[in-house]
Design an enzyme around this catalytic site. Structure first.
Site, PDB file in Angstrom:
ATOM      1  N   CYS A   1     -18.762 -12.832 -19.931  1.00  0.00           N
ATOM      2  CA  CYS A   1     -20.010 -12.859 -20.489  1.00  0.00           C
ATOM      3  C   CYS A   1     -19.929 -14.070 -21.750  1.00  0.00           C
ATOM      4  O   CYS A   1     -21.054 -15.112 -21.881  1.00  0.00           O
ATOM      5  CB  CYS A   1     -20.456 -11.665 -21.271  1.00  0.00           C
ATOM      6  SG  CYS A   1     -22.029 -11.384 -21.650  1.00  0.00           S
TER       7      CYS A   1
ATOM      8  N   CYS B   1     -23.343  -7.330 -19.335  1.00  0.00           N
ATOM      9  CA  CYS B   1     -22.181  -7.688 -18.497  1.00  0.00           C
ATOM     10  C   CYS B   1     -20.826  -6.586 -18.894  1.00  0.00           C
ATOM     11  O   CYS B   1     -20.928  -6.600 -20.135  1.00  0.00           O
ATOM     12  CB  CYS B   1     -21.491  -8.945 -18.677  1.00  0.00           C
ATOM     13  SG  CYS B   1     -22.535 -10.197 -17.763  1.00  0.00           S
TER      14      CYS B   1
ATOM     15  N   CYS C   1     -27.947  -9.549 -16.992  1.00  0.00           N
ATOM     16  CA  CYS C   1     -27.199  -9.371 -18.363  1.00  0.00           C
ATOM     17  C   CYS C   1     -28.184  -9.665 -19.702  1.00  0.00           C
ATOM     18  O   CYS C   1     -28.780 -11.055 -19.522  1.00  0.00           O
ATOM     19  CB  CYS C   1     -26.005 -10.024 -18.224  1.00  0.00           C
ATOM     20  SG  CYS C   1     -25.111  -9.972 -20.078  1.00  0.00           S
TER      21      CYS C   1
ATOM     22  N   CYS D   1     -26.001 -12.804 -21.428  1.00  0.00           N
ATOM     23  CA  CYS D   1     -25.874 -14.183 -20.574  1.00  0.00           C
ATOM     24  C   CYS D   1     -26.745 -14.464 -19.748  1.00  0.00           C
ATOM     25  O   CYS D   1     -26.681 -15.564 -18.962  1.00  0.00           O
ATOM     26  CB  CYS D   1     -24.448 -14.378 -20.378  1.00  0.00           C
ATOM     27  SG  CYS D   1     -23.879 -13.369 -18.970  1.00  0.00           S
TER      28      CYS D   1
ATOM     29  N   GLY E   1       0.732  -1.286  -0.134  1.00  0.00           N
ATOM     30  CA  GLY E   1       0.231   0.051  -0.115  1.00  0.00           C
ATOM     31  C   GLY E   1       0.654   1.310  -0.154  1.00  0.00           C
ATOM     32  O   GLY E   1      -0.027   2.435  -0.162  1.00  0.00           O
TER      33      GLY E   1
END
Lengths: 296, 338
Positions: A286, A280, A256, A259, A40
């Site tokens: 997808c 998606c 979606c 899909c 970090g």
């Protein structure tokens, strides 16, 4: 040698694998080691000027170029799409300067994944590495204009003003209004800006089996989340962190339109004279769900 | 202040002019062949972005004169704009166009970074956004035949009529996410009207439009990347030819007088609550009725089509209809980050 004759090299070839010279590669790799060793922490680096404009992913690109070896298989995505102009352009440059490097659009097959705005939906596995393009590396930038002071805040672990910002959000909007770049604490110490990934993607960084490397080319900073490291979004005990719901007005979850997935991050596609469609965002996920109908 | 320290008067000035002209002609060493002079047409077409910049900063849409100014100024855009401004200074104002809408554009480019897909689709157009900045060494000694062939291979740069495309921000407006914008204010010619504070929006835009490109970019960048969370997103960037309509001198009916190439950029950004929850910024032809509420990054500039229209000069019969490609790539470069 006259200046003109020194220019007589073929224009398309790069002199060295990965475009960057050895000094740049060494600096990048040392920087990344430091970033991994201090999860970090923002490691400053020189950030070379690249043949692609700053703001188009040069930080991520430099990381990729410094890390890639010919045995790698690279995936480049921009907002979840492998075929967006920016992703295509970055991939074109990286493959031209890294002869032998294979590319793929399938998350499962990639060893290096350079990304802007998304973490793939598919669970990542050891042996893969995520590389993020970062516009703003410092989460304190929204509350403190001076970089010198921000560095001191990070050193002291003084994130008070960030907490106040979150608190003010809760007071004004009854929720934290940050939709992306949601600040998160890494390994219990530094707070990072995870790049503009949506909230949806933030939990994927927590104890992930792969290394997540962040490169901010314009701001000349590197940082990292090593594998199996705690990444905890900033939140209050009584107001927990929540990801996007994708709820319709009747509270059902959008699916979606291609899909049918209800477990992915969706894009809202505005339609003329019709309600928006939901698709998606992660194209590969997808397509995978549909069994790769285009053989992609 | 002045060059009081430099003495010699007439002779010194004459010598400065002579040496400048020698340098302009490519003087390197005595006896060396300086080659052919640059033709104004070559400057106009092959240095088209420099011509655009000089016209923008000069406040006059005249590619021919802009090219001449560039030639005269040894390619220094600031000096060239200076020459153009000085010329513009005494041109009569023949008319004032009404506010023009960007929906009239014949588009050559249209992109959005706020949405992945937009109704009507994205058209990248002739943009340097995705060029890899590597040397094209074949241009060191360019084959003239290939050069001509490249010019001939081009069909039409106009991809579509803007009416085919709804404005991207319209969708946001319908959903109530954008503040409504008031009626267009009358244009202000900042070279004719005295400055009075508070400066009206059209005058502010005119100042930005004529501002030095690097200076305006710096302002945009410091606004964007300074303190706080202000990250403008390009809702829609359009580049295209805008028909300019002027009131007929006798009937007062609007008549098409020609067209200019303009860039229209509509930017959305969340802003201070005291100002507005969300503001759409747009900078285009300064006569355009566009929302530019809170000053977000002035990212794109267009030509001043309104009041600086002038009679055509000899040898620039197409002064009004020729293209000016503005700055689109710089605008997206500065905006395209998240």
């Amino acid at each position: 040698m006259s200046p003109a004759s020194s220019l007589q090299r073929p224009a398309s070839s790069c002199d060295r694998f990965g475009f960057l010279d050895d000094f740049a590669v060494r600096e990048m790799r040392r920087g990344m080691l430091k970033a991994l060793a201090i999860p970090g922490y923002q490691v400053p680096y020189a950030s070379r000027e690249m043949p692609i404009a700053r703001g188009f992913g040069t930080g991520g690109m430099q990381l990729t170029l410094a890390l890639a070896v010919p045995q790698d298989r690279l995936k480049v995505i921009d907002q979840g799409a492998d075929d967006s102009v920016n992703a295509v352009n970055l991939r074109r440059f990286i493959t031209a300067s890294c002869p032998g490097l294979a590319t793929t659009t399938r998350t499962a097959e990639a060893t290096l994944i350079q990304t802007r705005h998304r973490v793939p939906e598919r669970q990542l596995a050891p042996g893969q590495m995520m590389i993020y393009q970062v516009p703003y590396p410092d989460p304190l930038q929204i509350v403190e204009p001076s970089e010198a002071k921000r560095r001191r805040c990070h050193a002291h672990g003084d994130y008070a003003r960030l907490w106040v910002k979150l608190y003010e959000d809760v007071v004004r909007f009854r929720e934290v209004s940050i939709s992306n770049r949601y600040p998160a604490r890494v390994a219990g110490r530094y707070i990072i800006d995870p790049s503009p990934i949506p909230r949806w993607d933030l939990p994927k960084l927590h104890c992930s089996p792969v290394a997540h490397l962040f490169g901010a080319g314009r701001e000349k900073k590197l940082y990292a989340v090593p594998p199996f490291t705690e990444v905890v979004p900033l939140a209050f005990d009584d107001i927990p962190f929540a990801v996007e719901g994708f709820r319709a007005t009747d509270c059902s979850r959008h699916a979606c339109a291609t899909c049918g997935a209800t477990d992915t991050f969706l894009d809202e596609i505005p339609q003329v004279g019709a309600p928006p469609r939901w698709l998606c965002n992660d194209q590969d996920r997808c397509a995978e769900r549909q069994g790769y109908p285009d053989g992609a | 202040m002045g060059y009081v320290a430099v003495r010699g008067g007439e002779a010194a000035i004459a010598e400065a002019i002579r040496s400048l002209d020698a340098l302009r002609a490519g003087a390197t060493e005595p006896g060396a062949d300086p080659g052919d002079p640059l033709s104004v047409d070559a400057i106009r077409h092959q240095l088209r972005l420099l011509v655009d910049r000089v016209m923008g900063e000069g406040g006059l849409y005249d590619p021919q004169l802009a090219a001449l100014a560039i030639k005269q100024a040894h390619g220094d855009p600031l000096e060239a704009a200076f020459i153009l401004r000085a010329h513009r200074s005494n041109l009569p104002r023949l008319g004032e166009s009404a506010a023009h809408s960007g929906s009239q554009l014949r588009l050559i480019r249209r992109v959005s970074s706020a949405f992945k897909e937009i109704p009507g689709g994205q058209r990248l157009g002739p943009s340097t956004d995705y060029l890899q900045r590597l040397f094209r060494l074949d241009l060191l000694d360019e084959d003239p035949e290939a050069f001509r062939a490249a010019a001939r291979s081009f069909g039409s740069e106009v991809v579509a009529q803007a009416e085919d495309f709804p404005k991207v921000v319209e969708g946001l407006r319908v959903q109530g996410l954008l503040q409504e914008v008031g009626a267009p204010q009358p244009a202000v010619d900042i070279t004719r009207a005295p400055v009075a504070f508070p400066i009206p929006r059209p005058a502010r835009l005119a100042h930005l439009t004529r501002g030095e490109t690097g200076g305006v970019l710096t302002m945009a960048y410091t606004t964007m990347r300074g303190y706080g969370y202000l990250h403008p997103t390009v809702a829609e960037l359009r580049v295209g030819y805008l028909p300019v309509r002027l009131p007929h001198p006798l009937t007062g009916e609007p008549v098409e007088a020609g067209e200019v190439l303009v860039t229209e950029c509509e930017i959305v950004a969340t802003h201070r609550a005291s100002c507005s929850a969300t503001a759409a910024a747009s900078a285009t032809t300064r006569s355009r009725p566009s929302p530019w509420r809170c000053a977000t990054a002035p990212c794109s500039r267009g030509m001043s089509a309104g009041r600086a229209i002038r009679p055509r000069i000899p040898n620039s019969s197409s002064a009004m209809s020729m293209a000016s490609r503005r700055w689109a790539s710089a605008a997206t470069t500065s905006c395209r980050t998240t």
